[in-house]
Design a protein around this motif. Structure first.
Motif, PDB file in Angstrom:
ATOM      1  N   SER A  57       0.825  -1.210   0.000  1.00  0.00           N
ATOM      2  CA  SER A  57       0.000   0.000   0.000  1.00  0.00           C
ATOM      3  C   SER A  57       0.863   1.267   0.000  1.00  0.00           C
ATOM      4  N   ASP A  58       2.157   1.103   0.251  1.00  0.00           N
ATOM      5  CA  ASP A  58       3.070   2.259   0.338  1.00  0.00           C
ATOM      6  C   ASP A  58       3.587   2.594  -1.065  1.00  0.00           C
ATOM      7  N   TYR A  59       2.815   3.397  -1.773  1.00  0.00           N
ATOM      8  CA  TYR A  59       3.126   3.680  -3.184  1.00  0.00           C
ATOM      9  C   TYR A  59       4.518   4.280  -3.340  1.00  0.00           C
TER      10      TYR A  59
ATOM     11  N   THR B 114      11.484   1.624  -4.942  1.00  0.00           N
ATOM     12  CA  THR B 114      12.117   0.303  -5.043  1.00  0.00           C
ATOM     13  C   THR B 114      12.200  -0.143  -6.505  1.00  0.00           C
ATOM     14  N   ILE B 115      11.127   0.067  -7.239  1.00  0.00           N
ATOM     15  CA  ILE B 115      11.097  -0.370  -8.646  1.00  0.00           C
ATOM     16  C   ILE B 115      12.096   0.453  -9.473  1.00  0.00           C
ATOM     17  N   ARG B 116      12.126   1.765  -9.213  1.00  0.00           N
ATOM     18  CA  ARG B 116      13.048   2.620  -9.993  1.00  0.00           C
ATOM     19  C   ARG B 116      14.502   2.333  -9.617  1.00  0.00           C
ATOM     20  N   ASP B 117      14.786   2.322  -8.306  1.00  0.00           N
ATOM     21  CA  ASP B 117      16.179   2.099  -7.877  1.00  0.00           C
ATOM     22  C   ASP B 117      16.690   0.731  -8.334  1.00  0.00           C
ATOM     23  N   GLY B 118      15.798  -0.256  -8.305  1.00  0.00           N
ATOM     24  CA  GLY B 118      16.218  -1.624  -8.646  1.00  0.00           C
ATOM     25  C   GLY B 118      16.202  -1.884 -10.149  1.00  0.00           C
ATOM     26  N   LYS B 119      15.838  -0.857 -10.930  1.00  0.00           N
ATOM     27  CA  LYS B 119      15.735  -1.032 -12.406  1.00  0.00           C
ATOM     28  C   LYS B 119      14.978  -2.315 -12.744  1.00  0.00           C
ATOM     29  N   ILE B 120      13.820  -2.430 -12.099  1.00  0.00           N
ATOM     30  CA  ILE B 120      13.025  -3.658 -12.212  1.00  0.00           C
ATOM     31  C   ILE B 120      12.417  -3.780 -13.612  1.00  0.00           C
ATOM     32  N   GLU B 121      12.504  -4.987 -14.139  1.00  0.00           N
ATOM     33  CA  GLU B 121      11.952  -5.240 -15.484  1.00  0.00           C
ATOM     34  C   GLU B 121      10.735  -6.165 -15.436  1.00  0.00           C
ATOM     35  N   THR B 122      10.680  -7.004 -14.383  1.00  0.00           N
ATOM     36  CA  THR B 122       9.575  -7.957 -14.252  1.00  0.00           C
ATOM     37  C   THR B 122       9.165  -8.014 -12.783  1.00  0.00           C
ATOM     38  N   VAL B 123       7.876  -8.180 -12.555  1.00  0.00           N
ATOM     39  CA  VAL B 123       7.371  -8.340 -11.180  1.00  0.00           C
ATOM     40  C   VAL B 123       6.783  -9.742 -11.033  1.00  0.00           C
TER      41      VAL B 123
ATOM     42  N   LEU C 267      -3.795  -3.256  -7.181  1.00  0.00           N
ATOM     43  CA  LEU C 267      -4.046  -2.067  -8.005  1.00  0.00           C
ATOM     44  C   LEU C 267      -2.909  -1.054  -7.828  1.00  0.00           C
ATOM     45  N   ASN C 268      -2.499  -0.877  -6.578  1.00  0.00           N
ATOM     46  CA  ASN C 268      -1.383   0.023  -6.281  1.00  0.00           C
ATOM     47  C   ASN C 268      -0.120  -0.407  -7.026  1.00  0.00           C
ATOM     48  N   LEU C 269       0.136  -1.713  -6.966  1.00  0.00           N
ATOM     49  CA  LEU C 269       1.320  -2.267  -7.638  1.00  0.00           C
ATOM     50  C   LEU C 269       1.233  -2.035  -9.151  1.00  0.00           C
ATOM     51  N   LEU C 270       0.069  -2.279  -9.721  1.00  0.00           N
ATOM     52  CA  LEU C 270      -0.085  -2.097 -11.168  1.00  0.00           C
ATOM     53  C   LEU C 270       0.068  -0.621 -11.543  1.00  0.00           C
ATOM     54  N   ASN C 271      -0.481   0.262 -10.726  1.00  0.00           N
ATOM     55  CA  ASN C 271      -0.311   1.699 -10.997  1.00  0.00           C
ATOM     56  C   ASN C 271       1.166   2.079 -10.985  1.00  0.00           C
ATOM     57  N   CYS C 272       1.887   1.512 -10.031  1.00  0.00           N
ATOM     58  CA  CYS C 272       3.333   1.756  -9.932  1.00  0.00           C
ATOM     59  C   CYS C 272       4.049   1.231 -11.171  1.00  0.00           C
ATOM     60  N   MET C 273       3.643   0.045 -11.620  1.00  0.00           N
ATOM     61  CA  MET C 273       4.268  -0.536 -12.812  1.00  0.00           C
ATOM     62  C   MET C 273       4.026   0.361 -14.022  1.00  0.00           C
ATOM     63  N   VAL C 274       2.813   0.896 -14.134  1.00  0.00           N
ATOM     64  CA  VAL C 274       2.509   1.801 -15.255  1.00  0.00           C
ATOM     65  C   VAL C 274       3.421   3.027 -15.167  1.00  0.00           C
ATOM     66  N   ALA C 275       3.507   3.612 -13.960  1.00  0.00           N
ATOM     67  CA  ALA C 275       4.319   4.828 -13.792  1.00  0.00           C
ATOM     68  C   ALA C 275       5.790   4.570 -14.109  1.00  0.00           C
ATOM     69  N   CYS C 276       6.263   3.363 -13.792  1.00  0.00           N
ATOM     70  CA  CYS C 276       7.691   3.050 -13.966  1.00  0.00           C
ATOM     71  C   CYS C 276       7.965   2.310 -15.277  1.00  0.00           C
ATOM     72  N   ASN C 277       6.918   2.141 -16.081  1.00  0.00           N
ATOM     73  CA  ASN C 277       7.075   1.483 -17.385  1.00  0.00           C
ATOM     74  C   ASN C 277       7.570   0.035 -17.271  1.00  0.00           C
ATOM     75  N   VAL C 278       7.092  -0.679 -16.262  1.00  0.00           N
ATOM     76  CA  VAL C 278       7.407  -2.112 -16.125  1.00  0.00           C
ATOM     77  C   VAL C 278       6.268  -2.882 -16.776  1.00  0.00           C
ATOM     78  N   LYS C 279       6.602  -3.767 -17.693  1.00  0.00           N
ATOM     79  CA  LYS C 279       5.558  -4.324 -18.578  1.00  0.00           C
ATOM     80  C   LYS C 279       5.193  -5.781 -18.315  1.00  0.00           C
ATOM     81  N   ASN C 280       5.905  -6.462 -17.420  1.00  0.00           N
ATOM     82  CA  ASN C 280       5.655  -7.903 -17.251  1.00  0.00           C
ATOM     83  C   ASN C 280       5.358  -8.251 -15.794  1.00  0.00           C
ATOM     84  N   ILE C 281       4.319  -9.051 -15.603  1.00  0.00           N
ATOM     85  CA  ILE C 281       4.003  -9.489 -14.237  1.00  0.00           C
ATOM     86  C   ILE C 281       3.550 -10.955 -14.231  1.00  0.00           C
ATOM     87  N   VAL C 282       4.066 -11.696 -13.244  1.00  0.00           N
ATOM     88  CA  VAL C 282       3.604 -13.069 -12.997  1.00  0.00           C
ATOM     89  C   VAL C 282       2.824 -13.023 -11.689  1.00  0.00           C
TER      90      VAL C 282
END
Ligand code: UFG
Length: 325
Positions: free
Chosen positions: A53-55, A61-70, A98-113
């Protein structure tokens, strides 16, 4: 595509998947409410302790970690609790996803399992269950998984986020090292309950022996947690290579009744069970058995560790370790 955010990576299936990710050369970063307990099996894996819930923290975390997949394991899993407190399930499972998906959209992360569940099927009309069976959950837990699967579909259309939803059947067993395994509090799952009862000479309560099955007890499809973990690796690869979004059943394709599980557990542990037959547990379908044709043919996954003897043996080895750690 090596930087993978593992939400809920400190949990049972999450921690086994982190191990397999490392073995396969990925760079997992955990995001969980608590630190993992790898008991020396894995060292120096990065873990951000936080809530989905902590957007702000999630985005950093997603930006610093240069995350490509969740890989998204985080969520509540107790059917009974979901009936008593549906709000907790909608809030933690649906709102936080929903929060996680919004974050993925903002950070341009395109893949989730995503960790879905056989609970999306409710009481299936046909056995074994195929992925295109009617989705008709019968409790809030299953409803939240279903809602998230649908949300993923809409996020794909709107934002191009591709997904694999893995519909777990009954996850069980433990890593072959004996160092990590199932640890729920309270424990409600059959195999750890049976093994614990055998270990401590406690009575095993069997919920219902009047089902329309061969011995009157419920039949489930038990899949080894290491096989489940490997299904996630294949799903990550599938998405990385441009594969289509879809849901897959993950089971062994073989069903065992509760009485059969107890009898195999007696053999593995060399102990005698004391059983009491109780009334049915609310919300239990009589038979859940996966058709695993899709995942075995499309992702080339095999449930190679999922013989019931291996599942129960590894769960037993872990139980004996767990008592010491
Ligand atoms: N059972 C007993 N006694 C116990 C515990 C369980 O008889 O002490 C019975 C249950 O009534 C059920 C069977 O054993 O018939 C398996 O029960 P579990 O609680 O181990 O697993 P479930 O099949 O209820 O649910 C699990 C996961 C769900 C998931 C589902 C999909 O907990 O998240 O598998 O198959 F949706």
């Amino acid at each position: 595509m090596k930087n993978v955010l593992v939400c809920g990576g400190s949990g049972y299936i999450g921690s086994h998947t982190v191990k397999e990710l490392l073995t396969c050369g990925y760079n997992p970063m955990l995001y969980d409410r608590k630190e993992p307990e790898f008991n020396g099996l894995i060292k120096n894996v990065k873990c951000v302790v936080g809530d989905l819930s902590d957007y702000a923290l999630l985005e950093k975390t997603i930006r610093d970690g240069k995350i490509e997949t969740v890989i998204h394991f985080a969520g509540y899993i107790e059917v009974g609790e979901s009936v008593a407190h549906p709000e907790r399930y909608y809030e933690n499972n649906v709102c936080n996803t929903l929060n996680l998906l919004n974050c993925m959209v903002a950070c341009n992360v395109k893949n989730i399992v995503f960790s879905s569940s056989a609970a999306v099927y409710g009481c299936p009309r046909e056995i074994p269950i195929k992925e295109d069976a009617l989705l008709n959950p019968i409790n809030p837990y299953g409803e939240t998984k279903y809602a998230i699967e649908r949300m993923l579909g809409y996020f794909e259309k709107a934002y191009g986020i591709r997904y694999v939803a893995l519909r777990y059947f009954n996850a069980a067993g433990a890593d072959k090292s004996g160092l990590i395994g199932e640890r729920h509090s309270p424990e409600t799952h059959l195999i750890p309950i049976v093994l614990n009862a055998l270990c401590k000479d406690k009575e095993i309560k069997v919920f219902g022996n009047d089902y329309n099955t061969k011995d009157g007890t419920c039949i489930r499809d038990y899949v080894h947690v290491t096989d489940l973990a490997n299904a996630h690796i294949l799903a990550v690869k599938h998405l990385a290579s441009g594969g289509q979004s879809r849901a897959y059943n993950v089971g062994s394709g073989v069903g065992f009744s509760i009485k059969e599980i107890i009898s195999i557990a007696e053999k593995v542990t060399n102990k005698k069970a004391r059983i009491s037959y109780e009334k049915r547990r609310e919300g239990d379908p009589s038979v859940l058995l996966a058709d695993i044709t899709s995942i075995t043919t499309e992702l080339r996954w095999t449930p190679e560790n999922s013989s019931i003897e291996n599942i129960i043996q590894t769960a037993w080895d872990w139980l004996k370790t767990k008592d010491k750690v």
